[in-house]
Scaffold this active site. Structure first.
Site, PDB file in Angstrom:
ATOM      1  N   LYS A 111       2.661  10.691  53.588  1.00  0.00           N
ATOM      2  CA  LYS A 111       1.314  11.302  53.293  1.00  0.00           C
ATOM      3  C   LYS A 111       0.118  10.771  54.017  1.00  0.00           C
ATOM      4  O   LYS A 111      -0.559  11.362  54.444  1.00  0.00           O
ATOM      5  CB  LYS A 111       1.394  11.257  51.783  1.00  0.00           C
ATOM      6  CG  LYS A 111       2.226  12.441  51.198  1.00  0.00           C
ATOM      7  CD  LYS A 111       1.595  12.565  49.849  1.00  0.00           C
ATOM      8  CE  LYS A 111       2.669  13.657  48.991  1.00  0.00           C
ATOM      9  NZ  LYS A 111       2.144  13.971  47.757  1.00  0.00           N
ATOM     10  N   LYS A 194      11.416  19.404  54.887  1.00  0.00           N
ATOM     11  CA  LYS A 194      11.655  19.717  53.690  1.00  0.00           C
ATOM     12  C   LYS A 194      10.688  21.111  53.416  1.00  0.00           C
ATOM     13  O   LYS A 194       9.516  21.163  53.896  1.00  0.00           O
ATOM     14  CB  LYS A 194      11.001  18.546  52.755  1.00  0.00           C
ATOM     15  CG  LYS A 194      10.986  18.646  51.262  1.00  0.00           C
ATOM     16  CD  LYS A 194      10.617  17.571  50.417  1.00  0.00           C
ATOM     17  CE  LYS A 194       9.230  17.433  50.605  1.00  0.00           C
ATOM     18  NZ  LYS A 194       8.722  16.547  49.468  1.00  0.00           N
ATOM     19  N   LYS A 197       4.904  22.467  49.418  1.00  0.00           N
ATOM     20  CA  LYS A 197       3.714  23.214  49.194  1.00  0.00           C
ATOM     21  C   LYS A 197       2.342  23.043  50.460  1.00  0.00           C
ATOM     22  O   LYS A 197       1.657  23.680  50.444  1.00  0.00           O
ATOM     23  CB  LYS A 197       3.012  22.688  48.061  1.00  0.00           C
ATOM     24  CG  LYS A 197       3.638  22.641  46.624  1.00  0.00           C
ATOM     25  CD  LYS A 197       3.006  21.825  45.757  1.00  0.00           C
ATOM     26  CE  LYS A 197       3.960  21.917  44.428  1.00  0.00           C
ATOM     27  NZ  LYS A 197       3.725  21.070  43.242  1.00  0.00           N
TER      28      LYS A 197
HETATM   29  P1  TYM Z   1       6.342  17.447  43.388  1.00  0.00           P
HETATM   30  O1  TYM Z   1       5.182  18.114  42.492  1.00  0.00           O
HETATM   31  O2  TYM Z   1       6.286  17.278  44.775  1.00  0.00           O
HETATM   32  O3  TYM Z   1       7.609  18.137  43.039  1.00  0.00           O
HETATM   33  C1  TYM Z   1       8.211  18.639  41.760  1.00  0.00           C
HETATM   34  C2  TYM Z   1       9.828  18.492  41.925  1.00  0.00           C
HETATM   35  O4  TYM Z   1      10.186  19.589  42.730  1.00  0.00           O
HETATM   36  C3  TYM Z   1      11.273  18.789  43.472  1.00  0.00           C
HETATM   37  N1  TYM Z   1      10.980  19.378  44.949  1.00  0.00           N
HETATM   38  C4  TYM Z   1      12.159  19.714  45.651  1.00  0.00           C
HETATM   39  N2  TYM Z   1      13.505  19.896  45.382  1.00  0.00           N
HETATM   40  C5  TYM Z   1      14.164  20.278  46.376  1.00  0.00           C
HETATM   41  N3  TYM Z   1      13.754  20.737  47.547  1.00  0.00           N
HETATM   42  C6  TYM Z   1      12.630  20.700  47.862  1.00  0.00           C
HETATM   43  N4  TYM Z   1      12.064  21.375  49.036  1.00  0.00           N
HETATM   44  C7  TYM Z   1      11.678  20.165  46.703  1.00  0.00           C
HETATM   45  N5  TYM Z   1      10.230  20.093  46.872  1.00  0.00           N
HETATM   46  C8  TYM Z   1       9.845  19.521  45.677  1.00  0.00           C
HETATM   47  C9  TYM Z   1      10.772  17.342  43.511  1.00  0.00           C
HETATM   48  O5  TYM Z   1      11.791  16.453  43.861  1.00  0.00           O
HETATM   49  C10 TYM Z   1      10.204  17.251  42.005  1.00  0.00           C
HETATM   50  O6  TYM Z   1      11.326  17.092  41.047  1.00  0.00           O
HETATM   51  N6  TYM Z   1       6.061  12.488  42.185  1.00  0.00           N
HETATM   52  C11 TYM Z   1       6.751  13.912  41.673  1.00  0.00           C
HETATM   53  C12 TYM Z   1       5.921  14.273  40.350  1.00  0.00           C
HETATM   54  C13 TYM Z   1       6.097  13.072  39.275  1.00  0.00           C
HETATM   55  C14 TYM Z   1       7.174  12.939  38.422  1.00  0.00           C
HETATM   56  C15 TYM Z   1       6.764  11.799  37.688  1.00  0.00           C
HETATM   57  C16 TYM Z   1       8.433  13.359  38.691  1.00  0.00           C
HETATM   58  C17 TYM Z   1       5.207  12.530  38.741  1.00  0.00           C
HETATM   59  N7  TYM Z   1       5.457  11.651  37.799  1.00  0.00           N
HETATM   60  C18 TYM Z   1       7.791  11.265  36.915  1.00  0.00           C
HETATM   61  C19 TYM Z   1       9.402  12.763  37.629  1.00  0.00           C
HETATM   62  C20 TYM Z   1       9.080  11.702  36.932  1.00  0.00           C
HETATM   63  C21 TYM Z   1       6.256  14.930  42.724  1.00  0.00           C
HETATM   64  O7  TYM Z   1       5.392  14.795  43.514  1.00  0.00           O
HETATM   65  O8  TYM Z   1       6.678  16.002  42.528  1.00  0.00           O
END
Ligand code: TYM
Length: 332
Positions: A111, A194, A197
């Protein structure tokens, strides 16, 4: 009972990867676990967010989570910034985690890119806040996609170091729950990247609010290779697009990848894409419609989130106090 915590950034464009990698699993876990699901707006601002858009996309993402079937009575659904304990515990963890640990985080490197000096301090400390999210509730299991695995390992390291440093047995060592055939859904335009968004091309992802025509069109236009589909998963070697599209089919149909290969092996991509589009429309378009309906009812969504924040705070406050006591913070 074991407790689940998971989070999602409320930055709009929720896509099939978020659904298959995370939200759909949240829905399935809620009958067996005590579940807490969080819209992590404080994580979102580690990169610039337009304030008005952040408000609106926080509601939008909450609406999508509810539309997908998370039941706000059975589970807790809330917004991170409405529960102050997240920021408070993150500070304690900023003092527990080591710079060397954070330096190894691949998501920060991705990032921040080449302009590392210009990245926010928050982006660097992001995994500490994530550990705070989970440990503020002493959650034991965290359902996520594959991309979050490294961050969860850091949460384990933080819990362990905290317990050792303060001579307590207070924080649990969390277990990641990474399951299903779509733990890493890839871009429709490039099977080695991947689905995300932040990809500038909307054609690279299926958004949860795409209508049937948009879903079908994006699948029809998805990148392929010139060969027939493989008959076994071994045939995915060097064929990321085939692996991705067949993996998406397996996840949506709840089938093993071997069975998808057995059924469609030897087919042309074009014919298979027709089947995949029908299935994706069937599984996703109802969620999309419900998402839009809920998004148009902000009073309802805000009420769910307010109730969720109150219930989350009731769990978090005594745990934070225990942690503060362990650290040696004077009680008021
Ligand atoms: P975020 O918002 O990027 O994504 C949310 C969830 O979606 C999953 N994900 C994917 N799974 C499969 N294929 C993909 N292409 C894909 N893109 C996203 C992510 O693995 C996630 O489960 N840091 C985290 C948010 C967070 C969090 C937490 C998660 C903050 N605090 C505590 C678990 C526990 C994030 O940015 O997810």
């Amino acid at each position: 009972m074991n407790r689940i915590f998971s989070g999602i950034q409320p930055t709009g464009n929720l896509h099939l990867g978020n659904y298959l990698g995370a939200i759909r699993n949240w829905v399935r876990l809620q009958s067996d676990y005590d579940c807490i699901f969080c819209m992590v707006d404080m994580h979102a601002i580690t990169v610039w967010q337009d304030p008005k858009e952040l408000v609106s996309s926080t509601r939008e993402v909450a609406a999508a989570v509810l539309a997908a079937g998370v039941d706000p009575k059975a589970s807790i659904v809330f917004v991170q910034s409405q529960v102050p304990g997240h920021a408070q515990l993150a500070w304690v963890f900023n003092c527990v985690a080591r710079l060397g640990w954070l330096n190894r985080m691949t998501q920060f490197k991705d990032k921040a890119g080449k302009n590392r000096e210009n990245a926010s301090v928050g982006l660097f400390a992001y995994p500490n806040l994530m550990a705070a999210d989970i440990l503020l509730y002493k959650a034991t299991h965290v359902p996520v996609g594959e991309d979050q695995k490294q961050h969860l390992e850091l949460s384990r390291d933080i819990a362990q170091k905290f317990n050792n440093d303060f001579g307590v047995d207070l924080l649990p060592i969390v277990e990641p729950l990474i399951f299903g055939p779509a733990t890493r859904v890839m871009s429709l335009r490039d099977g080695t990247k991947k689905m995300s968004k932040s990809d500038p091309s909307d054609k690279s992802r299926i958004n949860m609010i795409d209508d049937a025509d948009a879903i079908a069109l994006k699948i029809r236009k998805a990148k392929t290779d010139p060969h027939l589909l493989p008959e076994t998963p071994e045939g995915f070697d060097g064929r990321p697009e085939a692996a991705n599209l067949m993996g998406i089919y397996a996840a949506l149909a709840d089938m093993a990848i071997e069975d998808v290969c057995a059924r469609f092996g030897g087919w042309q991509f074009s014919k298979f894409k027709g089947e995949l589009a029908d299935l994706a429309v069937e599984k996703l378009s109802l969620i999309g419609t419900e998402c839009i309906r809920l998004h148009n009812d902000p009073g309802y969504v805000d009420g769910v989130l307010r109730d969720g924040a109150a219930r989350a705070s009731a769990i978090a406050e005594p745990i934070l106090r225990e942690i503060y006591d362990a650290v040696g913070f004077l009680r008021p």
